[in-house]
Write an enzyme that holds these catalytic residues in place. Structure first.
Site, mmCIF file in Angstrom:
data_model
loop_
_atom_site.group_PDB
_atom_site.id
_atom_site.type_symbol
_atom_site.label_atom_id
_atom_site.label_comp_id
_atom_site.label_asym_id
_atom_site.label_seq_id
_atom_site.Cartn_x
_atom_site.Cartn_y
_atom_site.Cartn_z
ATOM 1 N N CYS A 1 -22.706 65.155 72.632
ATOM 2 C CA CYS A 1 -22.014 66.418 72.408
ATOM 3 C C CYS A 1 -20.566 66.243 72.846
ATOM 4 C CB CYS A 1 -22.623 67.524 73.247
ATOM 5 S SG CYS A 1 -24.331 67.860 72.840
ATOM 6 N N CYS B 1 -29.235 50.375 77.868
ATOM 7 C CA CYS B 1 -29.774 50.149 76.525
ATOM 8 C C CYS B 1 -29.590 48.694 76.087
ATOM 9 C CB CYS B 1 -29.176 51.122 75.519
ATOM 10 S SG CYS B 1 -27.419 51.262 75.609
ATOM 11 N N GLY C 1 -20.380 65.429 67.589
ATOM 12 C CA GLY C 1 -21.512 66.258 67.185
ATOM 13 C C GLY C 1 -21.181 67.061 65.957
ATOM 14 N N ASP D 1 -19.417 44.550 63.222
ATOM 15 C CA ASP D 1 -19.850 45.932 63.472
ATOM 16 C C ASP D 1 -19.928 46.144 64.978
ATOM 17 O OD1 ASP D 1 -20.542 48.502 62.875
ATOM 18 O OD2 ASP D 1 -22.308 47.994 61.690
ATOM 19 N N ASP D 2 -19.907 47.421 65.401
ATOM 20 C CA ASP D 2 -19.913 47.700 66.844
ATOM 21 C C ASP D 2 -21.278 47.460 67.458
ATOM 22 O OD1 ASP D 2 -21.314 50.649 67.127
ATOM 23 O OD2 ASP D 2 -20.347 50.331 65.213
ATOM 24 N N SER E 1 -16.126 52.196 62.977
ATOM 25 C CA SER E 1 -16.442 51.836 64.362
ATOM 26 C C SER E 1 -16.278 50.341 64.651
ATOM 27 C CB SER E 1 -17.849 52.298 64.720
ATOM 28 O OG SER E 1 -18.748 51.821 63.754
ATOM 29 N N TYR F 1 -18.950 52.406 71.118
ATOM 30 C CA TYR F 1 -19.082 53.092 69.839
ATOM 31 C C TYR F 1 -18.646 54.547 69.835
ATOM 32 C CZ TYR F 1 -21.542 55.711 66.212
ATOM 33 O OH TYR F 1 -21.853 56.578 65.209
ATOM 34 N N CYS G 1 -21.352 55.578 81.014
ATOM 35 C CA CYS G 1 -22.033 55.039 79.821
ATOM 36 C C CYS G 1 -21.139 54.056 79.076
ATOM 37 C CB CYS G 1 -22.406 56.184 78.890
ATOM 38 S SG CYS G 1 -22.974 55.638 77.286
ATOM 39 N N ASN H 1 -22.643 68.356 78.119
ATOM 40 C CA ASN H 1 -22.805 67.060 77.464
ATOM 41 C C ASN H 1 -23.624 66.201 78.408
ATOM 42 O OD1 ASN H 1 -20.534 64.267 76.783
ATOM 43 N ND2 ASN H 1 -22.576 64.671 76.016
ATOM 44 N N GLY H 2 -24.786 65.766 77.944
ATOM 45 C CA GLY H 2 -25.649 64.943 78.798
ATOM 46 C C GLY H 2 -27.092 65.265 78.563
ATOM 47 N N CYS I 1 -32.011 55.453 75.267
ATOM 48 C CA CYS I 1 -31.159 56.139 76.242
ATOM 49 C C CYS I 1 -31.819 57.457 76.654
ATOM 50 C CB CYS I 1 -29.799 56.436 75.619
ATOM 51 S SG CYS I 1 -28.719 57.340 76.755
ATOM 52 N N CYS J 1 -23.306 52.165 83.288
ATOM 53 C CA CYS J 1 -24.689 52.040 82.820
ATOM 54 C C CYS J 1 -24.656 51.168 81.571
ATOM 55 C CB CYS J 1 -25.262 53.403 82.467
ATOM 56 S SG CYS J 1 -26.883 53.306 81.676
HETATM 57 S S1 SF4 Z 1 -28.662 53.820 78.298
HETATM 58 FE FE1 SF4 Z 1 -26.978 53.084 76.999
HETATM 59 S S2 SF4 Z 1 -26.324 54.853 75.832
HETATM 60 FE FE2 SF4 Z 1 -27.522 55.614 77.578
HETATM 61 S S3 SF4 Z 1 -26.067 56.034 79.209
HETATM 62 FE FE3 SF4 Z 1 -26.773 53.964 79.510
HETATM 63 S S4 SF4 Z 1 -25.293 52.692 78.371
HETATM 64 FE FE4 SF4 Z 1 -25.062 54.785 77.684
#
Ligand code: SF4
Length: 463
Positions: free
Chosen positions: A2, A446, A28, A356-357, A294, A253, A247, A102-103, A393, A443
């Site tokens: 978002c 993923c 979004g 690509d990203d 992207s 991306y 993130c 957002n989250g 995620c 983080c």
């Molecule tokens: S899991 Fe991936 S998409 Fe989700 S917050 Fe962590 S880095 Fe970002």
């Protein structure tokens, strides 16, 4: 995902909010909403669809005020569509309030059950509602926190809410006379503060300040609670931010390349991803072709590092809206073809590196490779400016389930065969981490499958 925007202390704040949230449309496209206050009352307009197409001039003039918050939605929790569109607005024990978020809360179901057990009705199926429903249900003053006399009524209630919720939230509350900005202690999602004359602005990304010719002031820090009202700005850090988890996918991306987030210019980080991808790559080719939009910035970095010319071998159609017509099986490529077209003028008989990203399901990459070959490319080498996506995620990005992630089911060689490329290479996790200054503050679950936080109902590897 978002996008959120807020502005305090300006005439016709709703109009500024309209343009600010328009600049965040990429975050979004399902719904848009603006809430505004004239210091007497909080009013809202919410619509399904895109900002420019959905909100009418007359609707905006009905909510005219001096402060406003706005939201564009891409559902990650709760049903998609109108019902969960934001701002959510309701009467609370602290007065009428609106909220944009957002989250994604990781303890939503437990909290929902807790509230329902107390006989509290919930009207939405998204986690954002809890930020209003929990208001006034308790008070909490963390040890050592001194509350300014102007905030004595409201702040213990806000701290109580924060003590209950877990997960990712960058959030704005609008009360009739103030905006309160919150960022979770791990700082998963971005939130910045800006200035325009006497007005204070908030936005998920700095590109929303550019459109209003406002300046970036600073980021709301992980764990910070910031109040802005007629008397000024006051900042609190009620809970320690010991471990950060910004993130990294925002930089790969999601965010616009011209934006500034997480103390980084997205463009610079993304270009560096391309450069490092090139450093790890031995391939020889005639052309570098970005997947627009992207993959573009990483492709520039790759091309410059390798001294291989970059050409627009894929052209994007900018007039694609939302299509409600599902193509038939025979026309299954049409969705990608509506967005992208291969440019035979540069591709014919060429060895192409296509950048690509990220590669999530693999179906789009397969169509792109096929498209490049049909347009005459002699060789197609797919390069991805991030590592294989192997984990879903839980913190606010709408990635597919674990089973749908192609890198979870197939080896890289099998993915190469599936997408039909002559070769396939990803950026390594080490290189991705090297693109930011403090990788331990990010983080990357993923890509690494190593999560920063427990999630209810899941057994995850926690870092
Ligand atoms: S899991 Fe991936 S998409 Fe989700 S917050 Fe962590 S880095 Fe970002």
């Amino acid at each position: 995902m978002c996008g959120i925007f807020g502005i305090f202390n300006i005439e016709k704040a709703e109009k500024y909010a309209f343009f600010g949230i328009y600049a965040l449309q990429h975050r979004g496209q399902e719904s848009v909403g603006i809430a505004s206050s004239d210091f007497e009352d909080v009013k809202v307009v919410r619509k399904e669809g895109l900002v420019l197409e959905s909100i009418k001039k007359e609707e905006l003039s009905q909510i005219s005020g001096y402060c406003a918050i706005a939201h564009v939605r891409y559902s990650t929790a709760g049903d998609s569509g109108g019902i969960n569109s934001q701002p959510i607005i309701m009467e609370t024990p602290l007065g009428k309030a609106a909220v944009v978020h957002n989250g994604n809360l990781t303890n939503y179901l437990a909290l929902r059950e807790e509230l329902q057990a107390q006989g509290i009705e919930l009207s939405y199926t998204s986690d954002t509602e809890l930020f209003l429903k929990l208001l006034g249900r308790g008070q909490f003053i963390p040890e050592g926190i001194e509350i300014h006399p102007l905030d004595r009524e409201i702040m213990p209630a806000i701290f109580y809410v924060i003590s209950k919720v877990k997960g990712a939230y960058s959030l704005l509350y609008l009360f009739k006379d103030r905006i309160i900005a919150l960022r979770d202690p791990m700082g998963f999602r971005p939130l910045l503060m800006g200035r325009l004359k006497d007005a204070i602005l908030f936005a998920s990304e700095s590109c929303a300040f550019d459109i209003l010719q406002a300046e970036i002031w600073r980021e709301i820090k992980p764990g910070e609670v910031l109040v802005v009202d007629k008397h000024g700005i006051r900042s609190y850090f009620p809970f320690k931010s010991e471990k950060k988890a910004m993130c990294i996918f925002e930089l790969v991306y999601f965010s616009k390349p011209e934006s500034y987030i997480f103390d980084n210019w997205v463009y610079r980080v993304r270009k560096r991803m391309g450069e490092l991808l090139a450093e790890e790559d031995e391939i020889e080719a005639d052309l570098v072709v970005p997947v627009p939009d992207s993959g573009l910035v990483a492709a520039i970095g790759y091309s410059q590092k390798k001294s291989i010319p970059l050409e627009l071998g894929l052209i994007r159609n900018h007039y694609v809206g939302r299509s409600f017509i599902e193509p038939t099986q025979e026309l299954r490529d049409i969705k990608v073809l509506m967005k992208l077209n291969a440019n035979r003028a540069v591709l014919e008989s060429k060895r192409v590196v296509v950048i690509d990203d990220s590669l999530v399901r693999g179906t789009t990459s397969k169509k792109i490779v096929n498209m490049l070959r049909r347009a005459g490319a002699k060789e197609v080498h797919m390069r991805i400016a991030s590592p294989p996506v192997i984990g879903p995620c839980y913190f606010g990005i709408d990635t597919p389930t674990r089973d749908e992630l192609i890198a979870n089911r197939m080896s890289i060689e099998d993915i190469r065969r599936f997408i039909g490329a002559d070769s396939l290479k990803y950026l390594s996790l080490e290189a991705l981490r090297a693109t930011v200054e403090n990788p331990e503050d990010f983080c990357d679950a993923c890509f690494s499958n190593c999560y920063p936080l427990e999630v209810e109902g899941s057994t995850l590897r926690i870092r």
